[in-house]
Structures are given as structure tokens and as C-alpha cells.
Design a protein around this motif. Sequence first.
Motif, PDB file in Angstrom:
ATOM      1  N   SER A   1       0.853  -1.178   0.000  1.00 61.06           N
ATOM      2  CA  SER A   1       0.000   0.000   0.000  1.00 61.06           C
ATOM      3  C   SER A   1       0.894   1.235   0.000  1.00 61.06           C
ATOM      4  O   SER A   1       1.884   1.295  -0.739  1.00 61.06           O
TER       5      SER A   1
ATOM      6  N   THR B   1      -2.039  -3.225   8.723  1.00 58.39           N
ATOM      7  CA  THR B   1      -1.111  -2.492   7.857  1.00 58.39           C
ATOM      8  C   THR B   1       0.113  -2.125   8.672  1.00 58.39           C
ATOM      9  O   THR B   1      -0.005  -1.485   9.715  1.00 58.39           O
TER      10      THR B   1
ATOM     11  N   SER C   1      -0.984  -5.672   4.860  1.00 58.49           N
ATOM     12  CA  SER C   1      -0.382  -4.671   3.962  1.00 58.49           C
ATOM     13  C   SER C   1       0.884  -4.111   4.573  1.00 58.49           C
ATOM     14  O   SER C   1       1.028  -4.071   5.799  1.00 58.49           O
TER      15      SER C   1
END
Length: 270
Positions: free
Chosen positions: A154, A253, A195
Motif C-alpha cells: 500500500s 497495515t 499490507s
Amino acid sequence: MSYSPYLLKGQKALVTGASSGIGEAVARYLALSGAAVAINYHSEAEEAQKIVDEIKANNGEAFAIKANVSQEDEVKAMFSQTLDQFGTIDILVSNAGVQKDSPFVDMSLEQWNKVIEVNLTGQFLCVREAAKEFLRRGVQPHISSAAGKIICISSVHEIIPWSGHVNYAASKGGINMMMRSIAQELAPHKIRVNSIAPGAIKTPINKSAWDTPQAEAKLLELIPAKRVGEVEDIAKAAVWLASDDSDYVNGTTLFVDGGMSLYPGFADNG
Ligand code: BGC
């Protein structure tokens, strides 16, 4: 050195957008950790082959494979070739991404579509094919405690708005909800989906932001760690997320950004 060359031994990986930048480093580090790696590229055939040759010269296993990740037929063909070559796949690093920057009111539909197609739809198509194989095969306990690991590359711009890059920020924000929703759906099947959100990393995509002393000084104002990131910073995080060392990490993430997402402008303001 604490780095284990056997962390991913016996595992098979596919890295998209692996002919340069972050994807290249991730592919090299997965190979160094013992994984066989499919090096996906879109147009840089020679560069991809050079990475393959170097991995092989280092006793690793790799091959290069061309595909435009935004095209469903090409993604399906890439996975079927990878499965032919490797027998199965354990790790997908969905990395391919582009920027088509423009002031918002001048942004063409083409610029918008291109970025969404590669960065978001491309990840959807690749993650879906990987997940199908993970579900078909299930856990192989001698290989990994997970049925498969997916790492979406990302950006800090999945949370930091970015003027002049509305298409890019929208695609990365989309990756966040896509990744977490897929993680929720596939967790019961022992598939881990996470991510990595890189900050400013020295790659071709943002060369103008760091390749002169003036540009670098301006960029460093946004980075509390006071250094621009290197591709290895991301590659090492990817190896960890792909390994059983992160077995209890799912749907998250990992920001690898030197603190860029800490809103450093507030350090002496607000
Ligand atoms: C972008 C780079 C940018 C960085 C930090 C990345 O996702 O691709 O161009 O330098 O975010 O703003």
C-alpha cells in the motif's frame, strides 16, 4: 547477523511489479530467505531477467513472467504458469503500482482509471487467484502454519491525503478496506492478508522528490527519522510478514515510513 536464510525455505512466492524498486528488493529478499520467486514484470523484460539470473547465481530459484496485473486474462495466465512451474504458491506480494499525477480539476478520466486499474483492481485480481490456490491446497504444516500469505503493498497515502495525487491516494485507501475485508473472510481458512505501507522510499517512482539536495531536504521535513527510506527497509518487513514469525498478524497495515504518518507538522504546532 540475525537474518535467517532459511526462514522461507521450501516456499513459493510471486511478486508483482518486481523488475525495479520495492518489488525487486522484496523478490531478492524472499529468495535470500529460501523462497522460489516468480518475478512479474510489465515491460522491463531485460531487468526482470537480470534479477532472475542473479538470484540463480546465488543458488536461488526464480523465473520471470510478463503480465499486466490490471488484465484478468493476463493475471489468470500468470498464475497458471506459476503453478505449472512451482506446483503451488505460498506467498503473494501484490506490489505493482503506478502514479499518474495531476491537479484534481485537470485530472483526466484516463489518469484516474489507469491508477485505479493497476493499483486496486490489479491487487484484487492477483489476490483472488492466490487465494483460490491457498484454499485448494490448504495448510502444509511442514512448509508453513498458514495456508498462504498475502502482502499488499500500500502506501502512507492509504491514510495521508495527497493533493495532486487524488487517484493514487484513492487507490491506496481502497487497498486498506479491500485487504481488511479479505483478511476477515479468509482468516478461518488460515490465510493471512496484510499490507505494508511504505513512506518515501528511494525508487524510480519518486526520484524527483529525493535526487537533488534541495528536494531531499524538503522531503526530510516530512520524515521524523530524518532519512529517506531504502527498498531494503520494505523487503525485510515483507520477509517477516511472509514468515511464520508473524503467524498471529492478520488484517493489519505495517507502516514502514520513518514516522511520516505521525503528522510531523504537529511536532511544534497545533
Ligand atoms: C509514493 C511516493 C511518495 C511516498 C511518500 C509513495 O506511496 O509512491 O511517490 O514519495 O508515497 O509521499
